[in-house]
Design an enzyme around this catalytic site. Sequence first.
Site, PDB file in Angstrom:
ATOM      1  N   ARG A  71     -22.937  18.437   8.863  1.00  0.00           N
ATOM      2  CA  ARG A  71     -22.288  19.731   8.646  1.00  0.00           C
ATOM      3  C   ARG A  71     -23.113  20.521   7.628  1.00  0.00           C
ATOM      4  NH1 ARG A  71     -19.532  21.414  12.793  1.00  0.00           N
ATOM      5  NH2 ARG A  71     -17.572  20.315  13.219  1.00  0.00           N
ATOM      6  N   ALA A  83     -14.113  18.380  18.345  1.00  0.00           N
ATOM      7  CA  ALA A  83     -13.507  19.698  18.103  1.00  0.00           C
ATOM      8  C   ALA A  83     -14.444  20.787  18.609  1.00  0.00           C
ATOM      9  CB  ALA A  83     -13.225  19.891  16.612  1.00  0.00           C
ATOM     10  N   GLU A 101     -14.283  20.198  25.276  1.00  0.00           N
ATOM     11  CA  GLU A 101     -14.966  19.656  24.102  1.00  0.00           C
ATOM     12  C   GLU A 101     -14.958  18.127  24.110  1.00  0.00           C
ATOM     13  OE1 GLU A 101     -16.753  21.184  21.945  1.00  0.00           O
ATOM     14  OE2 GLU A 101     -16.300  23.222  22.595  1.00  0.00           O
ATOM     15  N   GLU A 105     -18.564  16.410  23.872  1.00  0.00           N
ATOM     16  CA  GLU A 105     -18.951  15.742  22.630  1.00  0.00           C
ATOM     17  C   GLU A 105     -18.963  14.226  22.736  1.00  0.00           C
ATOM     18  OE1 GLU A 105     -16.926  17.144  19.140  1.00  0.00           O
ATOM     19  OE2 GLU A 105     -18.144  18.962  19.116  1.00  0.00           O
ATOM     20  N   GLU A 151     -25.187  18.369  18.209  1.00  0.00           N
ATOM     21  CA  GLU A 151     -24.502  17.371  19.012  1.00  0.00           C
ATOM     22  C   GLU A 151     -25.438  16.271  19.502  1.00  0.00           C
ATOM     23  OE1 GLU A 151     -22.248  19.212  22.078  1.00  0.00           O
ATOM     24  OE2 GLU A 151     -20.828  20.148  20.706  1.00  0.00           O
TER      25      GLU A 151
END
Length: 214
Positions: A71, A83, A101, A105, A151
């Site tokens: 992040r 998310a 998602e 993901e 990702e």
Amino acid sequence: MRDPHGGHPPHSFEVVDSEILYDGAIFALRGDQVRMPGGRVATREKVEHYGAVAIAALDEDDRLVMIYQYRPAIGRRIWEMPAGLLDGGSDEAPVEAAKRELVEEVGVEADDWSTLVDVVGCPGFADESVRVFLARRLREVDRPESGDDEEADLVIRRVPLADLVTGAMSGDIVNGPCIAGVFAAAEVVAGRFTPRPVDAPWADRPTEYAARKG
């Protein structure tokens, strides 16, 4: 909680003027001129956001599908639930965004969906609201190629729900919607609460930023 104003009408915080200060790819910063209870007009800055969904994907062994990802705002990797943004257009139902998602993901689909909690993380200055869905009866599917974005660096694990509760209490899990979803899922598994329908009313779903973006 039903009548916090004791029967008296509350003050209406009227926005008398507004200006877009910054308009970015996923949020905007707006300056509002708001009338205070005493009549004074004060500036209040507001972050407009698409809103988002998160998924507590719970398997038959009471494990949640979790991701460990970088992040940039905090400069490190953290554990989170799958998310994503509600940036698929106003016609896309939140649960459809969540389904998309979950596949993109972590390569998982689910046959049973419900609404777990809604989280407004920073109501003092941002309208972002995150709906956390509970997904059950999971099955693995092919995960699309993720290219060279964040990702591509995801670590995917199924973690026992009890371990995630411990992680939240110890400070190892810091993502707000994830913490809320973990504790809510634990309450459902314990039989103390029943999740809401998948299309339950969402009073605080953001709309202004998406409407301006078209």
